[in-house]
Design a protein around this motif. Sequence first.
Motif, short mmCIF file in Angstrom:
data_model
loop_
_atom_site.label_atom_id
_atom_site.label_comp_id
_atom_site.label_asym_id
_atom_site.label_seq_id
_atom_site.Cartn_x
_atom_site.Cartn_y
_atom_site.Cartn_z
N ALA A 64 0.80 -1.17 0.05
CA ALA A 64 -0.20 -0.20 0.14
C ALA A 64 0.91 1.48 -0.12
CB ALA A 64 -0.99 0.03 1.35
N TYR A 75 1.02 9.88 -2.56
CA TYR A 75 2.43 9.56 -2.90
C TYR A 75 2.20 8.45 -3.95
CZ TYR A 75 3.16 12.50 1.19
OH TYR A 75 3.12 13.48 1.86
N GLY A 133 2.47 6.78 -7.73
CA GLY A 133 3.03 7.11 -9.14
C GLY A 133 4.29 7.85 -8.90
C1 LIG Z 1 -0.54 -0.53 -6.18
C2 LIG Z 1 0.48 0.55 -5.49
C3 LIG Z 1 1.09 -0.13 -4.40
C4 LIG Z 1 1.63 1.23 -6.37
O1 LIG Z 1 2.26 2.03 -5.67
P1 LIG Z 1 3.03 3.23 -6.42
O2 LIG Z 1 3.89 3.87 -5.47
O3 LIG Z 1 1.93 4.07 -7.04
O4 LIG Z 1 3.81 2.66 -7.64
P2 LIG Z 1 5.10 3.11 -8.21
O5 LIG Z 1 5.24 4.30 -8.60
O6 LIG Z 1 6.32 2.32 -7.79
O7 LIG Z 1 4.71 2.54 -9.92
C5 LIG Z 1 3.86 3.16 -10.45
C6 LIG Z 1 3.55 2.10 -11.85
O8 LIG Z 1 2.69 0.90 -11.29
C7 LIG Z 1 1.48 1.16 -11.90
N1 LIG Z 1 0.31 0.68 -11.35
C8 LIG Z 1 -0.17 1.23 -9.93
N2 LIG Z 1 -1.12 0.50 -9.73
C9 LIG Z 1 -1.43 -0.50 -10.72
C10 LIG Z 1 -2.28 -1.55 -10.95
N3 LIG Z 1 -3.34 -1.90 -10.08
N4 LIG Z 1 -2.19 -2.50 -12.11
C11 LIG Z 1 -1.23 -2.21 -12.73
N5 LIG Z 1 -0.42 -1.15 -12.67
C12 LIG Z 1 -0.51 -0.35 -11.72
C13 LIG Z 1 1.25 2.54 -12.67
O9 LIG Z 1 0.58 2.58 -13.89
C14 LIG Z 1 2.78 2.91 -12.93
O10 LIG Z 1 3.08 2.26 -14.18
P3 LIG Z 1 4.38 2.94 -14.96
O11 LIG Z 1 5.65 2.74 -13.95
O12 LIG Z 1 4.58 1.80 -16.11
O13 LIG Z 1 4.09 4.45 -15.37
C15 LIG Z 1 -0.32 1.80 -5.21
O14 LIG Z 1 -0.92 2.14 -6.38
C16 LIG Z 1 -1.41 1.54 -4.14
O15 LIG Z 1 -1.37 1.50 -2.89
N6 LIG Z 1 -2.70 1.07 -4.70
C17 LIG Z 1 -3.70 0.73 -3.61
C18 LIG Z 1 -3.65 -0.53 -3.08
C19 LIG Z 1 -3.30 -1.57 -4.08
O16 LIG Z 1 -4.08 -1.91 -4.86
N7 LIG Z 1 -2.30 -2.47 -3.62
C20 LIG Z 1 -1.92 -3.71 -4.31
C21 LIG Z 1 -2.52 -4.80 -3.97
S1 LIG Z 1 -2.73 -6.05 -5.01
#
Ligand SMILES: CC(C)(COP(=O)(O)OP(=O)(O)OC[C@H]1O[C@@H](n2cnc3c(N)ncnc32)[C@H](O)[C@@H]1OP(=O)(O)O)[C@@H](O)C(=O)NCCC(=O)NCCS
Length: 160
Positions: free
Chosen positions: A74, A79, A81
């Motif tokens: 999470a 924060y 992206g």
């Molecule tokens: C998924 C999560 C942990 C990613 O964290 P983040 O700090 O935004 O990720 P990063 O900045 O390291 O990476 C961003 C990349 O992930 C991709 N991304 C984020 N969520 C995604 C998803 N659900 N599916 C596919 N790609 C995803 C973005 O498009 C971006 O892609 P790019 O590097 O090709 O532009 C965050 O968005 C989050 O907390 N989401 C809600 C909770 C969740 O879904 N957790 C995962 C459980 S399976």
Amino acid sequence: MDIRAEQPQDTTAIGEVVTAAFGQADEARLVEEIRADGDIAASLVAVLDGKVIGHVLLSKMQAPFSAMALAPLAVHPAYQGQRVGGTLMRTAIARARLLDAEAIFVQGDPAYYSRFGFKVEAASGFTSPYAGPHLMVLVMGGALPVSEGEISHAPAFSRL
Ligand SMILES: CC(C)(COP(=O)(O)OP(=O)(O)OC[C@H]1O[C@@H](n2cnc3c(N)ncnc32)[C@H](O)[C@@H]1OP(=O)(O)O)[C@@H](O)C(=O)NCCC(=O)NCCS
């Protein structure tokens, strides 16, 4: 930004970040229950200016080899992206390697987790309530000793 192990004073902030990221409290409860059950293998926080902005949990699990489950991951919506999630993932994978895990299982979106080497096909032989298109495994060494068998997540997962 620092990535470090969870400290006792982080638990409230972790709950808040996990709840904000998922938009619901279920995953934060899962973290609390895994912690209460003593099933944490590693719990890492991302800290910026003294504030917890992200979290990832590795938990103990049963498998025919040494394995851990990665969930939840999470990042606070404010924060996302900004590579916090990717940094947490790479640190968690390195930690699992240090702890001698041969594999890490994850349930989630292959579009996200495949970038770290997780594969749906490699997990397809394993029996689990989570088997299907969202169950993936990261193989830490060259290959797993077996590619099929039963895997069981920590009991808290089935109470979700
Ligand atoms: C998924 C999560 C942990 C990613 O964290 P983040 O700090 O935004 O990720 P990063 O900045 O390291 O990476 C961003 C990349 O992930 C991709 N991304 C984020 N969520 C995604 C998803 N659900 N599916 C596919 N790609 C995803 C973005 O498009 C971006 O892609 P790019 O590097 O090709 O532009 C965050 O968005 C989050 O907390 N989401 C809600 C909770 C969740 O879904 N957790 C995962 C459980 S399976």
